[in-house]
Design a protein around this motif. Structure first.
Motif, PDB file in Angstrom:
ATOM      1  N   GLN A 255      14.324 -12.593  21.352  1.00  0.00           N
ATOM      2  CA  GLN A 255      15.296 -11.590  21.766  1.00  0.00           C
ATOM      3  C   GLN A 255      15.356 -11.501  23.280  1.00  0.00           C
ATOM      4  O   GLN A 255      16.428 -11.384  23.866  1.00  0.00           O
ATOM      5  CB  GLN A 255      14.932 -10.217  21.179  1.00  0.00           C
ATOM      6  N   LEU A 256      14.194 -11.571  23.933  1.00  0.00           N
ATOM      7  CA  LEU A 256      14.191 -11.507  25.387  1.00  0.00           C
ATOM      8  C   LEU A 256      14.852 -12.738  25.977  1.00  0.00           C
ATOM      9  O   LEU A 256      15.578 -12.656  26.964  1.00  0.00           O
ATOM     10  CB  LEU A 256      12.757 -11.386  25.903  1.00  0.00           C
ATOM     11  N   ARG A 257      14.638 -13.887  25.381  1.00  0.00           N
ATOM     12  CA  ARG A 257      15.270 -15.099  25.896  1.00  0.00           C
ATOM     13  C   ARG A 257      16.784 -15.055  25.720  1.00  0.00           C
ATOM     14  O   ARG A 257      17.534 -15.517  26.576  1.00  0.00           O
ATOM     15  CB  ARG A 257      14.708 -16.326  25.173  1.00  0.00           C
ATOM     16  N   LYS A 258      17.232 -14.493  24.588  1.00  0.00           N
ATOM     17  CA  LYS A 258      18.674 -14.374  24.396  1.00  0.00           C
ATOM     18  C   LYS A 258      19.285 -13.477  25.457  1.00  0.00           C
ATOM     19  O   LYS A 258      20.382 -13.690  25.916  1.00  0.00           O
ATOM     20  CB  LYS A 258      18.967 -13.811  23.002  1.00  0.00           C
ATOM     21  N   ARG A 259      18.533 -12.434  25.843  1.00  0.00           N
ATOM     22  CA  ARG A 259      19.065 -11.542  26.866  1.00  0.00           C
ATOM     23  C   ARG A 259      19.101 -12.237  28.222  1.00  0.00           C
ATOM     24  O   ARG A 259      20.000 -12.017  29.020  1.00  0.00           O
ATOM     25  CB  ARG A 259      18.186 -10.290  26.969  1.00  0.00           C
ATOM     26  N   MET A 260      18.133 -13.131  28.478  1.00  0.00           N
ATOM     27  CA  MET A 260      18.059 -13.768  29.782  1.00  0.00           C
ATOM     28  C   MET A 260      19.062 -14.912  29.907  1.00  0.00           C
ATOM     29  O   MET A 260      19.715 -15.068  30.924  1.00  0.00           O
ATOM     30  CB  MET A 260      16.647 -14.302  30.019  1.00  0.00           C
ATOM     31  N   PHE A 261      19.166 -15.721  28.858  1.00  0.00           N
ATOM     32  CA  PHE A 261      20.027 -16.884  28.917  1.00  0.00           C
ATOM     33  C   PHE A 261      21.344 -16.579  28.214  1.00  0.00           C
ATOM     34  O   PHE A 261      21.555 -16.928  27.066  1.00  0.00           O
ATOM     35  CB  PHE A 261      19.349 -18.094  28.267  1.00  0.00           C
ATOM     36  N   LYS A 262      22.233 -15.915  28.905  1.00  0.00           N
ATOM     37  CA  LYS A 262      23.521 -15.575  28.332  1.00  0.00           C
ATOM     38  C   LYS A 262      24.526 -16.692  28.591  1.00  0.00           C
ATOM     39  O   LYS A 262      24.302 -17.593  29.388  1.00  0.00           O
ATOM     40  CB  LYS A 262      24.028 -14.271  28.939  1.00  0.00           C
ATOM     41  N   LYS A 263      25.636 -16.618  27.894  1.00  0.00           N
ATOM     42  CA  LYS A 263      26.675 -17.605  28.092  1.00  0.00           C
ATOM     43  C   LYS A 263      27.215 -17.502  29.509  1.00  0.00           C
ATOM     44  O   LYS A 263      27.495 -16.413  30.002  1.00  0.00           O
ATOM     45  CB  LYS A 263      27.807 -17.402  27.082  1.00  0.00           C
ATOM     46  N   ARG A 264      27.383 -18.646  30.169  1.00  0.00           N
ATOM     47  CA  ARG A 264      27.815 -18.668  31.552  1.00  0.00           C
ATOM     48  C   ARG A 264      29.331 -18.748  31.607  1.00  0.00           C
ATOM     49  O   ARG A 264      29.948 -19.765  31.316  1.00  0.00           O
ATOM     50  CB  ARG A 264      27.201 -19.857  32.288  1.00  0.00           C
ATOM     51  N   LEU A 265      29.962 -17.644  31.975  1.00  0.00           N
ATOM     52  CA  LEU A 265      31.404 -17.606  32.157  1.00  0.00           C
ATOM     53  C   LEU A 265      31.743 -18.239  33.499  1.00  0.00           C
ATOM     54  O   LEU A 265      31.274 -17.785  34.549  1.00  0.00           O
ATOM     55  CB  LEU A 265      31.900 -16.159  32.106  1.00  0.00           C
ATOM     56  N   VAL A 266      32.530 -19.310  33.474  1.00  0.00           N
ATOM     57  CA  VAL A 266      32.888 -20.008  34.706  1.00  0.00           C
ATOM     58  C   VAL A 266      34.108 -19.360  35.344  1.00  0.00           C
ATOM     59  O   VAL A 266      34.055 -18.890  36.482  1.00  0.00           O
ATOM     60  CB  VAL A 266      33.159 -21.499  34.433  1.00  0.00           C
ATOM     61  N   ARG A 267      35.200 -19.286  34.608  1.00  0.00           N
ATOM     62  CA  ARG A 267      36.421 -18.718  35.163  1.00  0.00           C
ATOM     63  C   ARG A 267      37.293 -18.129  34.062  1.00  0.00           C
ATOM     64  O   ARG A 267      37.099 -18.411  32.886  1.00  0.00           O
ATOM     65  CB  ARG A 267      37.238 -19.779  35.908  1.00  0.00           C
ATOM     66  N   LYS A 268      38.250 -17.329  34.489  1.00  0.00           N
ATOM     67  CA  LYS A 268      39.316 -16.848  33.621  1.00  0.00           C
ATOM     68  C   LYS A 268      40.622 -17.414  34.146  1.00  0.00           C
ATOM     69  O   LYS A 268      40.960 -17.221  35.314  1.00  0.00           O
ATOM     70  CB  LYS A 268      39.358 -15.329  33.592  1.00  0.00           C
ATOM     71  N   ILE A 269      41.319 -18.129  33.291  1.00  0.00           N
ATOM     72  CA  ILE A 269      42.550 -18.785  33.702  1.00  0.00           C
ATOM     73  C   ILE A 269      43.650 -18.475  32.701  1.00  0.00           C
ATOM     74  O   ILE A 269      43.404 -18.017  31.586  1.00  0.00           O
ATOM     75  CB  ILE A 269      42.360 -20.322  33.805  1.00  0.00           C
ATOM     76  N   THR A 270      44.882 -18.722  33.112  1.00  0.00           N
ATOM     77  CA  THR A 270      46.057 -18.495  32.276  1.00  0.00           C
ATOM     78  C   THR A 270      46.590 -19.831  31.788  1.00  0.00           C
ATOM     79  O   THR A 270      46.803 -20.749  32.583  1.00  0.00           O
ATOM     80  CB  THR A 270      47.144 -17.747  33.050  1.00  0.00           C
ATOM     81  N   PHE A 271      46.812 -19.932  30.489  1.00  0.00           N
ATOM     82  CA  PHE A 271      47.339 -21.147  29.874  1.00  0.00           C
ATOM     83  C   PHE A 271      48.816 -20.919  29.554  1.00  0.00           C
ATOM     84  O   PHE A 271      49.158 -20.165  28.643  1.00  0.00           O
ATOM     85  CB  PHE A 271      46.542 -21.468  28.620  1.00  0.00           C
ATOM     86  N   SER A 272      49.690 -21.557  30.311  1.00  0.00           N
ATOM     87  CA  SER A 272      51.133 -21.427  30.116  1.00  0.00           C
ATOM     88  C   SER A 272      51.592 -22.463  29.103  1.00  0.00           C
ATOM     89  O   SER A 272      51.428 -23.674  29.312  1.00  0.00           O
ATOM     90  CB  SER A 272      51.871 -21.616  31.450  1.00  0.00           C
ATOM     91  N   ILE A 273      52.169 -21.970  27.996  1.00  0.00           N
ATOM     92  CA  ILE A 273      52.557 -22.883  26.910  1.00  0.00           C
ATOM     93  C   ILE A 273      54.024 -23.287  27.055  1.00  0.00           C
ATOM     94  O   ILE A 273      54.335 -24.433  27.351  1.00  0.00           O
ATOM     95  CB  ILE A 273      52.301 -22.215  25.544  1.00  0.00           C
ATOM     96  N   ALA A 274      54.926 -22.343  26.853  1.00  0.00           N
ATOM     97  CA  ALA A 274      56.355 -22.654  26.979  1.00  0.00           C
ATOM     98  C   ALA A 274      57.147 -21.367  26.923  1.00  0.00           C
ATOM     99  O   ALA A 274      56.715 -20.367  26.319  1.00  0.00           O
ATOM    100  CB  ALA A 274      56.815 -23.618  25.865  1.00  0.00           C
ATOM    101  N   ASN A 275      58.311 -21.377  27.577  1.00  0.00           N
ATOM    102  CA  ASN A 275      59.254 -20.258  27.517  1.00  0.00           C
ATOM    103  C   ASN A 275      58.615 -18.918  27.894  1.00  0.00           C
ATOM    104  O   ASN A 275      58.847 -17.894  27.250  1.00  0.00           O
ATOM    105  CB  ASN A 275      59.874 -20.161  26.115  1.00  0.00           C
ATOM    106  N   GLY A 276      57.781 -18.952  28.915  1.00  0.00           N
ATOM    107  CA  GLY A 276      57.165 -17.719  29.381  1.00  0.00           C
ATOM    108  C   GLY A 276      56.001 -17.222  28.549  1.00  0.00           C
ATOM    109  O   GLY A 276      55.492 -16.128  28.807  1.00  0.00           O
ATOM    110  N   LEU A 277      55.575 -17.976  27.544  1.00  0.00           N
ATOM    111  CA  LEU A 277      54.452 -17.588  26.706  1.00  0.00           C
ATOM    112  C   LEU A 277      53.150 -18.106  27.310  1.00  0.00           C
ATOM    113  O   LEU A 277      53.016 -19.311  27.554  1.00  0.00           O
ATOM    114  CB  LEU A 277      54.626 -18.146  25.287  1.00  0.00           C
ATOM    115  N   SER A 278      52.199 -17.196  27.570  1.00  0.00           N
ATOM    116  CA  SER A 278      50.933 -17.569  28.194  1.00  0.00           C
ATOM    117  C   SER A 278      49.776 -16.945  27.423  1.00  0.00           C
ATOM    118  O   SER A 278      49.926 -15.900  26.790  1.00  0.00           O
ATOM    119  CB  SER A 278      50.887 -17.110  29.657  1.00  0.00           C
ATOM    120  N   ILE A 279      48.636 -17.593  27.495  1.00  0.00           N
ATOM    121  CA  ILE A 279      47.414 -17.106  26.861  1.00  0.00           C
ATOM    122  C   ILE A 279      46.315 -17.042  27.917  1.00  0.00           C
ATOM    123  O   ILE A 279      46.134 -17.995  28.687  1.00  0.00           O
ATOM    124  CB  ILE A 279      46.967 -18.019  25.700  1.00  0.00           C
TER     125      ILE A 279
END
Length: 388
Positions: A255-279
């Motif tokens: 449990q302590l290791r799970k708290r220490m080694f969390k998922k590393r978030l690199v960036r938040k980006i926008t994915f533009s698909i088509a016709n103004g639709l983005s995720i």
């Protein structure tokens, strides 16, 4: 968000100007391990013929030793203290009965985990009865309240540092679900009230109290008897507490290791698909090389990273140069001047959005196209994902 080609795959958490980096560098953990040392904790939990040292006190000490070994490797700047209550001897700055603070070299304050501390806590069972002793600190006919005293001592041990720069926790190990069961009437009501008030006072100072209950083979720990009020558990939280606490106790090291080694978030980006639709996407680092950390200078008062400021002085006049610095690039017989802002603009070749241009077969992807470690992308679940 603008993309710097040299900075594309750097983690946001490793950016000194990022709030996540400053929060991680300025926050450490102060932990007080509060262990019940009443005679009931030394009663064997196994049938005759099994291991004689399988007592609840042995389980608590083993968990603490494992936690210290993990902390000394991964969180070397964290500070800990080990405190026993329901003891015959007393050792604490408040001179309260039934509480014994166990620290190396008789120092009664938080300190970093050391190999010596781990060795001594591993061997404490051999000499505990002769040097410290065990007794019931809450008995009929006496107003002595060892649990109240233990919480008071733990709160005093955690007085250093502020709640903004330190995560303060008290981990309470006990197998007694009704510490006031031996007394009755008004005295019991008064002792429960003062103990709960002591807990609220600690929580108001930013100290979290976590209970690690130790159950008997033939009966479960009844948290509703007293500790549900101490922890503020109600409804669904009360029903989920015992399974979660049992899992945490069994797998304390993991449990302590799970708290220490969390998922590393690199960036938040926008994915533009088509016709103004983005995720909105979050990218995670799956594999990264381990590099030695850079030296960071911290303020001695706030524990915040220090920022370096640089000033330019004219070599001829000694005056402070107010204008921004210029860069230049030799080209044939002249120097082409650039400002810092212009150089920054040159590096930015995109708005930072991923744009869907089309689809190609997988065999079009070559090995040399992967210039950096791969990154896993997943829709952001913190906010609404679709942007129309």
């Amino acid at each position: 968000m603008e993309i710097d080609p040299d900075d594309l795959f750097r983690d946001d958490e490793d950016d000194p100007d990022n709030e996540l980096f400053q929060e991680r560098e300025s926050t450490k953990e102060f932990v007080v391990y509060l262990v019940d040392a009443s005679p009931k904790m030394f009663t064997t939990t196994c049938p005759a013929g099994d291991r004689k040292d399988d007592t609840h006190f042995h389980v608590a000490v083993s968990c603490i030793a494992q936690s210290l070994k993990t902390q000394i490797i991964n969180n070397s700047y964290d500070e800990v203290a080990i405190c026993f209550f329901n003891t015959r001897e007393k050792k604490n700055l408040q001179d309260l009965n039934g509480v014994y603070v166990f620290n190396v070299a008789d120092r009664e304050y938080l300190d970093r985990p050391t190999a010596r501390l781990i060795k001594e806590i591993d061997n404490i069972e051999e000499s505990f009865m002769s040097k410290i002793g065990s007794q019931y600190g809450i008995v009929s006919g006496s107003r002595e309240n060892s649990l109240y005293n233990a919480l008071w001592v733990a709160q005093a041990l955690l007085r250093k540092g502020s709640a903004k720069t330190a995560d303060k926790r008290v981990l309470l190990f006990t197998n007694e679900d009704d510490p006031f069961g031996s007394i009755k009437g008004v005295i019991k009501t008064d002792m429960m009230r003062t103990t709960l008030q002591r807990t609220r006072d600690a929580q108001d100072l930013g100290i979290s109290i976590e209970l690690l209950p130790l159950s008997w083979p033939d009966s479960d720990f009844n948290v509703s008897t007293f500790y549900s009020d101490l922890l503020g558990l109600k409804g669904d939280d009360l029903a989920r507490f015992m399974p979660a606490a049992g899992e945490k106790l069994e797998d304390m090291k993991d449990q302590l290791r799970k708290r220490m080694f969390k998922k590393r978030l690199v960036r938040k980006i926008t994915f533009s698909i088509a016709n103004g639709l983005s995720i909105q996407l979050s990218s995670y680092a799956l594999i990264r090389p381990t590099l030695p950390g850079a030296i960071t200078w911290l303020d001695s008062v706030t524990n915040r990273p220090l920022k370096t400021e640089r000033s330019f002085i004219c070599a001829d006049t000694g005056a402070l140069v107010q204008g921004s610095a210029k860069r230049f690039q030799p080209y044939k017989t002249e120097n082409i001047k650039f400002s810092v802002e212009e150089l920054s603009e040159i590096k930015r070749f995109s708005t930072g959005h991923l744009r869907l241009l089309g689809f190609k077969p997988l065999n079009c992807l070559k090995e040399f196209h992967n210039l950096r470690p791969s990154t896993f992308v997943f829709p952001t679940d913190e906010v609404a994902s679709l942007v129309l």
